[in-house]
Every structure is written in C-alpha cells, then in structure tokens.
Design a protein around this motif. Structure first.
Motif, mmCIF file in Angstrom:
data_model
loop_
_atom_site.group_PDB
_atom_site.id
_atom_site.type_symbol
_atom_site.label_atom_id
_atom_site.label_comp_id
_atom_site.label_asym_id
_atom_site.label_seq_id
_atom_site.Cartn_x
_atom_site.Cartn_y
_atom_site.Cartn_z
ATOM 1 N N LEU A 195 -0.596 10.651 -3.716
ATOM 2 C CA LEU A 195 -0.449 10.958 -5.138
ATOM 3 C C LEU A 195 -0.380 9.620 -5.857
ATOM 4 N N SER A 196 -1.511 8.939 -5.933
ATOM 5 C CA SER A 196 -1.536 7.543 -6.347
ATOM 6 C C SER A 196 -1.077 7.378 -7.783
ATOM 7 N N GLY A 197 -0.238 6.373 -8.001
ATOM 8 C CA GLY A 197 0.152 6.000 -9.340
ATOM 9 C C GLY A 197 -0.911 5.107 -9.962
ATOM 10 N N THR A 232 0.832 -1.202 0.000
ATOM 11 C CA THR A 232 0.000 0.000 0.000
ATOM 12 C C THR A 232 0.865 1.251 0.000
ATOM 13 N N GLU A 233 1.875 1.270 0.858
ATOM 14 C CA GLU A 233 2.769 2.427 0.911
ATOM 15 C C GLU A 233 3.535 2.598 -0.393
ATOM 16 N N ALA A 234 3.972 1.471 -0.979
ATOM 17 C CA ALA A 234 4.731 1.553 -2.231
ATOM 18 C C ALA A 234 3.854 2.028 -3.384
ATOM 19 N N LEU A 235 2.651 1.465 -3.502
ATOM 20 C CA LEU A 235 1.791 1.772 -4.640
ATOM 21 C C LEU A 235 1.150 3.161 -4.540
ATOM 22 N N THR A 236 0.955 3.652 -3.323
ATOM 23 C CA THR A 236 0.386 4.990 -3.153
ATOM 24 C C THR A 236 1.471 6.044 -2.940
ATOM 25 N N ARG A 237 2.723 5.612 -2.937
ATOM 26 C CA ARG A 237 3.869 6.516 -2.785
ATOM 27 C C ARG A 237 3.793 7.304 -1.486
ATOM 28 N N PHE A 258 -0.873 2.056 -10.512
ATOM 29 C CA PHE A 258 -0.978 0.713 -9.935
ATOM 30 C C PHE A 258 -1.680 0.712 -8.580
ATOM 31 N N ALA A 259 -2.030 1.890 -8.074
ATOM 32 C CA ALA A 259 -2.781 1.946 -6.814
ATOM 33 C C ALA A 259 -4.186 1.403 -6.981
ATOM 34 N N VAL A 260 -4.573 1.068 -8.208
ATOM 35 C CA VAL A 260 -5.893 0.485 -8.455
ATOM 36 C C VAL A 260 -6.038 -0.870 -7.760
ATOM 37 N N THR A 261 -4.924 -1.493 -7.381
ATOM 38 C CA THR A 261 -4.998 -2.774 -6.670
ATOM 39 C C THR A 261 -5.173 -2.593 -5.150
ATOM 40 N N VAL A 262 -4.947 -1.399 -4.625
ATOM 41 C CA VAL A 262 -5.043 -1.172 -3.179
ATOM 42 C C VAL A 262 -6.460 -1.412 -2.642
ATOM 43 N N PRO A 263 -7.541 -1.060 -3.375
ATOM 44 C CA PRO A 263 -8.894 -1.366 -2.860
ATOM 45 C C PRO A 263 -9.128 -2.847 -2.577
ATOM 46 N N PHE A 264 -8.341 -3.737 -3.178
ATOM 47 C CA PHE A 264 -8.464 -5.160 -2.849
ATOM 48 C C PHE A 264 -8.140 -5.389 -1.376
ATOM 49 N N TYR A 265 -7.162 -4.657 -0.834
ATOM 50 C CA TYR A 265 -6.799 -4.809 0.571
ATOM 51 C C TYR A 265 -7.910 -4.270 1.476
ATOM 52 N N ILE A 266 -8.585 -3.220 1.023
ATOM 53 C CA ILE A 266 -9.698 -2.674 1.800
ATOM 54 C C ILE A 266 -10.825 -3.697 1.887
ATOM 55 N N ALA A 267 -11.213 -4.246 0.717
ATOM 56 C CA ALA A 267 -12.291 -5.239 0.697
ATOM 57 C C ALA A 267 -11.914 -6.482 1.492
ATOM 58 N N ALA A 268 -10.640 -6.902 1.405
ATOM 59 C CA ALA A 268 -10.187 -8.083 2.134
ATOM 60 C C ALA A 268 -10.351 -7.888 3.642
#
Length: 392
Positions: free
Chosen positions: A135-137, A68-73, A139-149
């Motif tokens: 400042l999401s790149g 999450t930290e890497a993908l959302t910078r 690839f941050a489109v995958t971060v919502p998977f962690y929210i739903a999980a």
C-alpha cells in the motif's frame, strides 16, 4: 529503561552487527592501503573492493532494504532474507580477495562474482515484490531507484567477468564496469535515499518538487548511463563522456530542490547533516568531472584512478559514516546523539584529504581521509555505547 520488545531488540542486534561489518571492511581497506604505502605487494583491486563491495554494497543492501520496507509500509521484522543476501556478498568478497592475491583472474573469481550477482538479483526481486505488493505511500516513488541501482550493479559485475575471461578489451570493459558500479549502483541509491533522508536529518520539510521529479530523473539517469557504459565498452569514450552528462543532469533535477528546501528552512546542522551534504556535493562534482574529462579525451581508467579515492573517502564513506552516526542509535532503540563537538574536525580532515587526493598529493590525502573516517567509525561506536548506557 530496559527494552522488553523482542522485535526491537532483534532490530537493534541486527543493525549493530551490520554496522560493525561495514566498519570492519572500512578498517580492512584502510589497513591494506597503509600496507601498500609501506611497500607490501597489495593489488589495487584488493584495496578498492573492501570499500566498494565490503562496506558500500553491504550498507546499500541493508539500508535500502530498511527504506524499502519503510516507504512501502511492508516492514516484516524478519532479517533472515537480508541477512542471507549480506552473507552472500561477504563470501563472494572473501573469495575474490583470495583469488586476486594471485593477480590473475581464475574460476574462483567467477564463483565469487556469481555469488555477488546472486545476492543482488535476490535483492532486486525483494524490492520489486515489496513495491508491487504494498500500500505504497507517496514517498515510495524513490524505491525504483533501488531497483535500477541493483540492475546496474549486476550488469557491472557481468562486464568484469567478461573482461577477466578475455571477452572484449579489458581496460574498456573495466572502465564501463567502474562507472556502472559508481554512478549506477552507488550514486542511484544515494539520490533515491537523500530525497527523504536529508530532510529527516536536518529536521526540515521534504521537497515536493524533488519527489515529483523522481521518475523523470530516473529515466534520464538510466538512459544516459546505459548509453555511456555501452560506449565505454566499445571504445567510444568521448561520446560516452557526453552521454554521462545526462547522469549529472538527472542528479541536479533531484539534488537542487532537496538542498534548496533544506537550506531555506533553518536546518539542524549536525555532523550527520553536514556529512551528507558534503558527500552529496563531492559525488555530484566528481560525476561532472568524470564525464567532462572523458568527453575531452582523457583515458577512462586514468580518470578512475584520479577520482576514485575522493569519491570513496570524501563522497560515499563520509556520507555513510555520517548517516550511521544519526541512524544507528534510532534503529537500535536509543536516542540519536546530536551533541558531537569533534564532528566538524573529523569532517574537515575528510574533506581536506579529498581535495589533496585530487591535487596529486595522494598519500597525504589518503592519510587524512583515513584518519577522519576511522575517527567517524569510533564516534559512531562511542555514541551508540553511551546512548545505550543511558537507556539501560
């Protein structure tokens, strides 16, 4: 060359500690499994929870925080928050093991479960805050998977608290609980991570098709699994199995383009790469098998007893230990060791063990998966030790 960067040294210590914790719970689970096979009065859940809560939940919180930290910078380098969340899970699991040793659900189990819910709620809040404030790149489109999980795990723990306190039918709620944990929390985290992780391991391009399908697949998955869990809980298990097929469809939307891109680009087939691909295919096949079995009338808890050993050993734990073999040296400042001549032998043991566990040779299958996973843990530690020696 010695490491003088304090933040890098702190990161190394943190990831070594958490990897040791994950490995420790896997070994505890294997020890309880051996004790049970020798006739010790070990409760089934005491065998499962060190793997699912101790190893997997710890791994998911630690590495989904990192990704999450890497993908959302938004990497901060402060491990106190995630460390506290991991600590809550450990305390909750220890209390749960103490309670379950008495066989009956008690207020202590409620406290343990509440601590785990608190940890996941905190983790959910952390991921949402990082996603909204970044400042999401692309690839941050995958971060919502962690929210739903995280949401699925919280709901699943609530279901088990209700079942333990006599609300609803126990077996049906446990069936819904196990599917929320397996196909919600664990599987969603894997699918979201594999979009970027597998191309990184195999030194291939990230699939733009998989990235573009992420939100659509997540909606299909959540709708299908949410409906299936509700149907399992009220006893409409055949309809639940049909609804769960949407979970399989959602996974295929992501996995097919990821694997097509990776395998079409001369991938680097290291132990880690093969472990992730094998674990991914195992989990996809077992998700389909679980859904179809329920749809044709098999009893949900019976299905769980059949598929769970293969899901944990050949699926998730094979994938997690494979990823650690590649990722842990990098996160601790060393170089990944791709020359692992015994790696395929370990993977062969794990995958043959998974197959045997489904063919009613459960003891032989568990032994083979246990040996393979223990050897994987040893290989991760050895690779890290050797690489750090070279760096020093």
């Amino acid at each position: 060359m010695r490491i003088h960067d304090i933040s890098l040294a702190a990161r190394g210590r943190w990831h070594i500690l958490t990897a040791a914790l994950i490995a420790g719970w896997i070994l505890v689970g294997l020890g309880l499994l051996i004790a049970s096979s020798l006739g010790a009065p070990v409760v089934w859940w005491d065998i499962i929870h060190p793997f699912t809560i101790g190893a997997l939940t710890t791994a998911i919180i630690v590495f989904s925080t990192h990704f999450t930290e890497a993908l959302t910078r938004t990497a901060g380098g402060d491990y106190r928050g995630v460390g506290s969340r991991v600590a809550l899970v450990q305390i909750g699991l220890i209390l749960l093991l103490i309670d379950r040793a008495g066989y009956d659900w008690s207020p202590l189990a409620d406290v343990a479960s509440t601590l785990i819910i608190a940890s996941l709620t905190w983790h959910l809040w952390f991921v949402v805050r990082r996603l909204r404030g970044s400042l999401s790149g692309s690839f941050a489109v995958t971060v919502p998977f962690y929210i739903a999980a995280s949401v699925f795990m919280i709901v699943s723990v609530v279901l088990v608290i209700l079942s333990g306190n006599g609300v609803g039918e126990y077996s049906l709620l446990i069936g819904a609980h196990s599917r929320g944990m397996v196909w919600g929390f664990a599987w969603l985290t894997v699918i979201g991570t594999v979009v970027t992780l597998l191309p990184t391991l195999s030194a291939t391009a990230i699939s733009p098709t998989a990235r573009a399908r992420c939100i659509r697949a997540l909606i299909v998955h959540c709708a299908g699994l949410g409906c299936a869990m509700a149907l399992y809980a009220v006893g409409l298990t055949r309809a639940a199995g049909v609804a769960q097929l949407l979970v399989v469809l959602a996974a295929l939307l992501i996995i097919q383009p990821v694997l097509a891109t990776v395998m079409g680009r001369s991938p680097r087939l290291t132990t880690a790469t093969v472990a992730v691909i094998a674990g991914l295919l195992w989990m996809l096949a077992l998700c389909a098998g679980d859904a179809i079995s329920a749809a044709v009338g098999a009893y949900p808890r019976t299905i769980t007893l059949v598929v769970l050993p293969a899901f944990l050993g050949a699926g998730l734990l094979q994938l997690v230990t494979g990823v650690l073999h590649h990722l842990l040296p990098i996160l601790t400042g060393a170089r990944p060791n791709t020359a692992d001549r015994t790696g395929y032998a370990r993977l062969l043991l794990i995958n043959l063990g998974g197959l045997l566990s489904l063919l009613d040779a459960i003891a032989a299958g568990l032994i083979m998966m246990g040996i393979g996973l223990a050897a994987n843990i040893f290989a991760v530690g050895r690779a890290l030790y050797l690489q750090k020696r070279l760096e020093n």
